[in-house]
Design an enzyme around this catalytic site. Structure first.
Site, PDB file in Angstrom:
ATOM      1  N   THR B  82       0.802  -1.222   0.000  1.00  0.00           N
ATOM      2  CA  THR B  82       0.000   0.000   0.000  1.00  0.00           C
ATOM      3  C   THR B  82       0.837   1.276   0.000  1.00  0.00           C
ATOM      4  O   THR B  82       0.377   2.304  -0.462  1.00  0.00           O
ATOM      5  CB  THR B  82      -0.926   0.033   1.229  1.00  0.00           C
ATOM      6  OG1 THR B  82      -0.134  -0.073   2.409  1.00  0.00           O
ATOM      7  CG2 THR B  82      -1.938  -1.099   1.178  1.00  0.00           C
ATOM      8  N   ASP B  83       2.069   1.184   0.488  1.00  0.00           N
ATOM      9  CA  ASP B  83       2.845   2.422   0.636  1.00  0.00           C
ATOM     10  C   ASP B  83       3.183   3.108  -0.680  1.00  0.00           C
ATOM     11  O   ASP B  83       3.220   4.336  -0.738  1.00  0.00           O
ATOM     12  CB  ASP B  83       4.119   2.155   1.454  1.00  0.00           C
ATOM     13  CG  ASP B  83       3.790   1.980   2.933  1.00  0.00           C
ATOM     14  OD1 ASP B  83       4.325   1.056   3.564  1.00  0.00           O
ATOM     15  OD2 ASP B  83       2.961   2.758   3.454  1.00  0.00           O
TER      16      ASP B  83
END
Lengths: 185, 185, 185, 185
Positions: B82-83
């Site tokens: 997700t980063d």
């Protein structure tokens, strides 16, 4: 985007009663399901019933219809037993034209190992936001219109069709993943 | 309908190593995920990488692009950290126009209690089949186009936006379910 | 120290059949249970039967006795249904004097959320190594000799006693944890 | 029989923080663990600390000793990190002679798939009730006295010994179950 989740019961929400060894219903698991899914759009939960769909009467299906008609949301996910999911979809299909309604459920209860419940719920919450108004069934990673779906009880999957597959035609078995060579690893 | 699942790693696929106490990667969990989801449409799994997205370099993102371009399927789900999900989506977005590509991932690893992984995967598998060609991110039960999404790291959710929310505007918190009166129980 | 694990079925080992919705038996879960428990002493697994203990006949209990008598190990854990655990213990108790035999089981199947199965199995594997030779039942974190145990079916717990608690005496309910002030946190 | 459960932290009680991806501590899981185990004997829970045992200082070990000395219960289970479980056992061993104290922990956190935590906890709760007064470590289905145990960090198991196994002798690997022919199926 706002979503309504309507719980009616089904295998999805079954609960093991340790005193009598029976799989029945306690509180719906959907509050926990919604919470762990980290849904940031508005998702209102309405528990209409908690029934095995084999025990649903026409009056129960009418309650589901009424809940859909009363809803202000245009996108609705209905968690329902798989055995007569089609029958309830048939009550809604000809009538509800202004909302996207997606039925889903599970072959294995949410609280049992290897359940398909959470995948199906996610799938339904997704397609409820993107499909045009109408009534659908979402099971086995597949989208069906309400008038073209049937449960193959022998294989335990949903298939296209208007009647039960009485013939010996090969049912669609749940797929195992086919790993293919990738560009790296 | 045929689907391709591309694994690139991310929190979704992290694995706890009991010898050193580190969350890293072993084999992808996606074969098990696909199997338990009982998907009956064709779903080919391709493991392109198993990386924390904070460790992804441009060459890694190019591999993902190449895998998408090489795929025969028109609907692709990419499981990604997700980063920097947005960063990889930005590599694909301007380029891939003929397929529906949906990025998803998880805030909690699939193998950890209360994970959102399976919900997100189901959601993405659904909308990958219904969204028009383009590149999207599906997280928090929400669909974002590749150029209008950002991860709010403070709240741990994805929001619309082109830049990180540096201001103190109130982030969208994951919703709890709002139970409403139903027509029966 | 060597241990023998004898599987006879019971709620512990029940498996949900998604095609007919019935909780029955497939393969024992004990190979997985033993593996995840990281047991380093020798632990031989023998599957004698996979039965609901309500369905056990005297011949089935005799098989369990025979397996115990044939075993070279001096410490045996028997995974058994809770409903007639006492009955099988009564077959072994008067006869087996040279081994430590500990019956255990579960109120909730191992594959269902919140199961007591793994706790009970660990408990039994422990006390089987420390109790003097004899036949015991280990349930609810409690050790009972074979001739002083009964299942309270109303409360779903095992209690000391020679007969079922037909009277209205207050059953021992499963305890919740009582947190007490500690020396720090 | 009354039992005291003392929580000090360790891998057993670690919690995944989804905002920063770190395995740390939140509330102890032990209230839930005790509840699902359906323990009917009195089991008082005391949270002395929630620390990775690599971070424990002598003062922290002294707190654990103090909690044991202050306890009215004669049987105590201490949930502790595995890395310095021996070190804390060595503080208690020479001093505590009137109680049975059993250290346990986990190689995989309770909230992660395939954890040994619940098995170990059950095992310790059992042997705490049967072992003579003294200080013990219970891991890998094995009972060790406090002065004859060491953690083999390479293999991730506990073994008998007074020092770390610096030599290349073959460590005891966690056993897989050896299924043997039974008297029926």
């Amino acid at each position: 985007m706002t979503l309504r989740i309507i719980a009616t019961g089904g295998t999805f929400d079954k609960h093991y009663n340790e005193l009598n060894g029976v799989l029945g219903f306690a509180d719906s698991h959907l509050p926990d399901v919604i919470k762990r899914s980290r849904i940031t759009i508005s998702a209102a939960l309405e528990v209409v019933s908690l029934l095995d769909s084999l025990d649903m009467q026409d009056a129960d299906r009418q309650k589901v219809l009424a809940a859909c008609q009363a809803a202000s949301e245009k996108a609705i996910v209905i968690v329902h037993g798989t055995d007569t999911m089609r029958e309830t979809a048939e009550v809604l299909g000809p009538v509800v034209k202004d909302k996207t309604i997606v039925f889903t459920g599970a072959m294995i209860p949410y609280e049992i190992a290897n359940s398909d419940a959470l995948f199906n719920f996610g799938f339904a919450c997704g397609v409820a936001q993107t499909l045009p108004p109408g009534v659908y069934v979402a099971m086995n990673g597949t989208i069906f219109t309400w008038d073209n779906v049937t449960k193959n009880k022998t294989a335990g999957v949903f298939q296209h069709g208007a009647v039960s597959p009485a013939s010996a035609e090969k049912p669609e078995e749940p797929a195992t993943s086919d790993e293919v060579a990738g560009s790296g690893s």
